[in-house]
Design a protein around this motif. Structure first.
Motif, PDB file in Angstrom:
ATOM      1  N   PHE B 190      10.661  21.769   3.031  1.00  0.00           N
ATOM      2  CA  PHE B 190      11.164  21.656   4.394  1.00  0.00           C
ATOM      3  C   PHE B 190      12.065  20.431   4.525  1.00  0.00           C
ATOM      4  N   ARG B 191      13.236  20.681   5.007  1.00  0.00           N
ATOM      5  CA  ARG B 191      14.217  19.607   5.158  1.00  0.00           C
ATOM      6  C   ARG B 191      13.729  18.514   6.111  1.00  0.00           C
ATOM      7  N   GLN B 192      12.871  18.903   7.001  1.00  0.00           N
ATOM      8  CA  GLN B 192      12.326  18.007   8.015  1.00  0.00           C
ATOM      9  C   GLN B 192      11.918  16.645   7.456  1.00  0.00           C
ATOM     10  N   PHE B 193      11.429  16.657   6.221  1.00  0.00           N
ATOM     11  CA  PHE B 193      10.803  15.456   5.701  1.00  0.00           C
ATOM     12  C   PHE B 193      11.761  14.576   4.897  1.00  0.00           C
ATOM     13  N   LEU B 196      11.837  10.925   5.899  1.00  0.00           N
ATOM     14  CA  LEU B 196      10.612  10.228   5.518  1.00  0.00           C
ATOM     15  C   LEU B 196      10.592   9.914   4.029  1.00  0.00           C
ATOM     16  N   GLU B 199      12.769   7.021   3.361  1.00  0.00           N
ATOM     17  CA  GLU B 199      12.159   5.773   3.835  1.00  0.00           C
ATOM     18  C   GLU B 199      11.111   5.268   2.855  1.00  0.00           C
ATOM     19  N   LEU B 200      10.417   6.195   2.223  1.00  0.00           N
ATOM     20  CA  LEU B 200       9.356   5.809   1.298  1.00  0.00           C
ATOM     21  C   LEU B 200       9.905   5.512  -0.088  1.00  0.00           C
ATOM     22  N   PHE B 206       6.520   9.920  -1.669  1.00  0.00           N
ATOM     23  CA  PHE B 206       6.121  10.812  -0.572  1.00  0.00           C
ATOM     24  C   PHE B 206       4.906  11.636  -0.970  1.00  0.00           C
ATOM     25  N   GLY B 209       1.880   9.534  -1.202  1.00  0.00           N
ATOM     26  CA  GLY B 209       1.462   9.107   0.138  1.00  0.00           C
ATOM     27  C   GLY B 209       0.651  10.172   0.836  1.00  0.00           C
ATOM     28  N   VAL B 210       1.120  11.402   0.745  1.00  0.00           N
ATOM     29  CA  VAL B 210       0.389  12.487   1.403  1.00  0.00           C
ATOM     30  C   VAL B 210      -0.938  12.736   0.695  1.00  0.00           C
TER      31      VAL B 210
END
Lengths: 223, 223
Positions: B190-193, B196, B199-200, B206, B209-210
């Motif tokens: 998903f491009r949405q992330f 984020l 940034e990480l 990422f 982190g999840v």
DNA sequence: CGTCTATCTTAGCGCTGTTCAAATAACAGA
DNA sequence: TCTGTTATTTGAACAGCGCTAAGATAGACG
């Protein structure tokens, strides 16, 4: 014409006083709506694979070419179906959020509600995800609903004690929530786990057992 | 005949001394294998939707009806493709397991490897899951590979400190692992992330982190 | 050599998504 | 009320799909 017999629906003038929502219902009344409803019906009944555009048109009582004046594509019709799905999911979320539970439990129960939704509407759920996954150019109204559900998870996390100031951490926690729930949703249908479910005394216990391994589900938020 | 030109492959007698594995390669050499390879190629290139039986036959240089002597169904060919996928995944797991990392980290890195596999072979990954999901009557050889991968996760959990005696707990932890990884695998596209991730400082950060929100990934096992 | 069987092809069925020109129903203005 | 315009729907057609049946062919085996 067969058609005038089928259309025992309000004419345009009659509609105007009841609901003047959409642009204009013409011959059929509101074929767009009828098509989406037929599509949802077919998807839920026989699975996403069985939902052909022609079958939908048949179900709605129109010719195979008729849908093309309301959806440019089969995929656009599926988008509309997915939209319907996200709305239902958001409804389930609201119910779960408003239930009388302590904030930390509320997080976990949101997860359970999510998985339950996926189990109650498996085909619809699949359409929702296939639509989201397949396109970089996700249509705005689907994306909207998806984000609304996403935000709802985040809100519950905050109400359960997450620090709204830690944007990155909150985001990661929300994603972890969603990932675990989505993953679990796709796994519960596997027969493999039937024995384990029985041993734990039911499906909900199984769901809670798995979800309790995810930090945010288990004990609210503390990073 | 076009055909004899295409077949620059070992004849039966020649094959017998090299590998006498499958029943018998006739005209083509080993059409079954060729079809599976062509199918994998098409799936990975143009997505699962683009993999028609006719296209596979075309790619392999045979008539549209030829595959039906090796697979009773399109779905049976897809099963073979999925099988290939599970084998590749198992290979990735072995590599991750043998890497030089402390046992607790090894659990998380297994998750990262899983997600990375799904991202490297997105279409193949989808076929694998669609096959597993769709059928209660999952073919034995697919189920086999799936369970092999599943067991590998469990083994790493044990080596990271999980109590093998607590069968139910171990099972739940394994499932939680798998759910989170599978969910994450489907979300990373998903491009949405993207923001984020940036940034990480990259995709791996990422993923870690999840996954760090999942108890078993974060700190080994303690229930 | 002839026979047999597994393999592959050719032809065809009904279905699909999609397009296009023609028909029709509803509306807007005279 | 009639007329023209536009939105809606139809019917016919196209290529491609999964799949089946009948016939051709090539290799194995006596």
């Amino acid at each position: 014409m067969i058609f005038t017999a089928i259309r025992s629906r309000p004419t345009l003038s009659e509609m105007k006083e009841s609901e003047a929502a959409d642009p204009r219902p013409y011959h059929h009344g509101d074929l767009r709506r009828a098509l989406v409803e037929a599509a949802v019906r077919l998807v839920e009944a026989d699975g996403p694979g069985a939902m052909s555009l022609r079958a939908v048109a048949r179900e709605a009582g129109v010719s195979p070419a008729a849908p093309y004046h309301h959806f440019k594509d089969k995929s656009e019709l599926l988008d509309a179906v997915a939209h319907e799905g996200w709305e239902k999911l958001d409804l389930a979320f609201q119910t779960a959020r408003d239930a009388q539970t302590s904030p930390p439990d509320r997080v976990r129960e949101l997860g359970v509600a999510y998985v339950r939704f996926a189990m109650t509407h498996p085909a619809l759920y699949r359409v929702m995800y296939d639509c989201s996954r397949d396109k970089a150019d996700m249509p705005a109204h689907v994306r909207e609903n998806e984000e609304s559900a996403y935000r709802r998870v985040k809100d519950v996390l905050i109400s359960a004690g997450a620090d709204p100031a830690d944007e990155v951490g909150l985001e990661l926690a929300t994603i972890a929530c969603w990932c675990a729930a989505h993953g679990l949703a796709e796994m519960t249908s596997f027969r493999q786990f039937d024995a384990l479910k029985a041993e734990l005394g039911g499906e909900d216990a199984f769901l809670r057992g798995v979800l309790s391994h995810v930090g945010v589900f288990a004990k609210g938020l503390q990073r």
